[in-house]
Design a protein around this motif. Structure first.
Motif, PDB file in Angstrom:
ATOM      1  N   ARG A 131      34.934 -16.648 -35.588  1.00 36.50           N
ATOM      2  CA  ARG A 131      33.493 -16.848 -35.380  1.00 36.50           C
ATOM      3  C   ARG A 131      33.041 -15.948 -34.239  1.00 36.50           C
ATOM      4  N   GLN A 132      32.024 -15.132 -34.494  1.00 36.61           N
ATOM      5  CA  GLN A 132      31.504 -14.198 -33.502  1.00 36.61           C
ATOM      6  C   GLN A 132      30.041 -14.525 -33.220  1.00 36.61           C
ATOM      7  N   THR A 133      29.715 -14.732 -31.949  1.00 33.80           N
ATOM      8  CA  THR A 133      28.331 -14.967 -31.560  1.00 33.80           C
ATOM      9  C   THR A 133      27.609 -13.632 -31.496  1.00 33.80           C
ATOM     10  N   VAL A 134      26.418 -13.574 -32.054  1.00 32.85           N
ATOM     11  CA  VAL A 134      25.618 -12.356 -32.097  1.00 32.85           C
ATOM     12  C   VAL A 134      24.413 -12.554 -31.176  1.00 32.85           C
TER      13      VAL A 134
ATOM     14  N   GLY B  84      33.260 -13.656 -40.558  1.00 30.79           N
ATOM     15  CA  GLY B  84      33.632 -12.703 -41.594  1.00 30.79           C
ATOM     16  C   GLY B  84      32.407 -11.936 -42.044  1.00 30.79           C
ATOM     17  N   PRO B  85      32.151 -11.899 -43.348  1.00 29.25           N
ATOM     18  CA  PRO B  85      30.989 -11.162 -43.856  1.00 29.25           C
ATOM     19  C   PRO B  85      29.683 -11.959 -43.820  1.00 29.25           C
ATOM     20  N   TRP B  86      29.735 -13.238 -43.408  1.00 33.53           N
ATOM     21  CA  TRP B  86      28.562 -14.120 -43.436  1.00 33.53           C
ATOM     22  C   TRP B  86      27.862 -14.127 -42.093  1.00 33.53           C
ATOM     23  N   ILE B  87      26.556 -13.952 -42.112  1.00 31.28           N
ATOM     24  CA  ILE B  87      25.741 -13.949 -40.889  1.00 31.28           C
ATOM     25  C   ILE B  87      24.700 -15.063 -41.020  1.00 31.28           C
ATOM     26  N   TYR B  88      24.750 -15.996 -40.093  1.00 34.94           N
ATOM     27  CA  TYR B  88      23.832 -17.134 -40.065  1.00 34.94           C
ATOM     28  C   TYR B  88      22.897 -16.946 -38.877  1.00 34.94           C
ATOM     29  N   CYS B  89      21.641 -16.680 -39.147  1.00 34.24           N
ATOM     30  CA  CYS B  89      20.674 -16.380 -38.091  1.00 34.24           C
ATOM     31  C   CYS B  89      19.842 -17.615 -37.755  1.00 34.24           C
TER      32      CYS B  89
ATOM     33  N   ALA C 194      22.647 -13.785 -44.154  1.00 30.62           N
ATOM     34  CA  ALA C 194      22.971 -12.491 -44.737  1.00 30.62           C
ATOM     35  C   ALA C 194      24.454 -12.398 -45.057  1.00 30.62           C
ATOM     36  N   TYR C 195      24.788 -11.512 -45.976  1.00 30.56           N
ATOM     37  CA  TYR C 195      26.170 -11.235 -46.347  1.00 30.56           C
ATOM     38  C   TYR C 195      26.390  -9.751 -46.168  1.00 30.56           C
ATOM     39  N   LEU C 196      27.380  -9.420 -45.341  1.00 34.54           N
ATOM     40  CA  LEU C 196      27.688  -8.028 -45.044  1.00 34.54           C
ATOM     41  C   LEU C 196      29.125  -7.753 -45.471  1.00 34.54           C
ATOM     42  N   PRO C 197      29.315  -7.187 -46.657  1.00 32.08           N
ATOM     43  CA  PRO C 197      30.681  -6.943 -47.108  1.00 32.08           C
ATOM     44  C   PRO C 197      31.408  -5.972 -46.181  1.00 32.08           C
ATOM     45  N   ALA C 198      32.701  -6.141 -46.124  1.00 31.09           N
ATOM     46  CA  ALA C 198      33.531  -5.294 -45.242  1.00 31.09           C
ATOM     47  C   ALA C 198      33.538  -3.854 -45.709  1.00 31.09           C
TER      48      ALA C 198
END
Length: 132
Positions: free
Chosen positions: A3-6, A27-32, A128-132
């Motif tokens: 889990r990475q905090t943005v 991972g590829p999932w971004i929860y804003c 958002a979904y950001l594929p690798a």
């Protein structure tokens, strides 16, 4: 997955003052978190259309910090004080940011009586979904 905090630099004070992250990436999932029409100094932007644009620009800032863009958004939830008067201008502005997506993201729009601070009229939350 890690889990990475943005946290964009312009939003660091939000983490310190309100104790939440503008986004979390797993991972590829971004929860804003929801973004409103305020500037980096927490001043509410005057006028409905200007607030909507600023809210979308704040979403762009968070997505960009996570390495993503509007093309990666798959879901959006919006909160509107007086949704019936906001819907038409909101759709016009939303389409500037999201119209080119195929398929378009899901969208749930909710009418609310108030947002977190007086004068806020709209809040935009995306995933958002950001594929690798």
């Amino acid at each position: 997955m890690i889990r990475q905090t943005v946290v964009p630099a312009s939003m660091q004070h939000i983490v310190e003052r309100f104790h939440y992250a503008p986004a979390v990436r797993i991972g590829p999932w971004i929860y804003c978190a929801g973004q409103v029409g305020r500037d980096a100094n927490m001043r509410i932007i005057e006028g409905l259309e200007a607030q909507i644009v600023q809210a979308f620009e704040n979403v762009r800032t968070v997505l960009s910090e996570a390495g993503a863009g509007f093309e990666h958004v798959y879901a959006m939830t919006t909160y509107h004080v007086d949704i019936h008067s906001q819907l038409e201008p909101f759709i016009l502005i939303k389409d500037r940011y999201l119209l080119r997506q195929n398929p378009p993201p899901t969208w749930t729009g909710l009418g609310v009586t108030a947002l977190s601070f007086p004068g806020q009229l709209v809040e935009i939350q995306v995933n958002a979904y950001l594929p690798a």
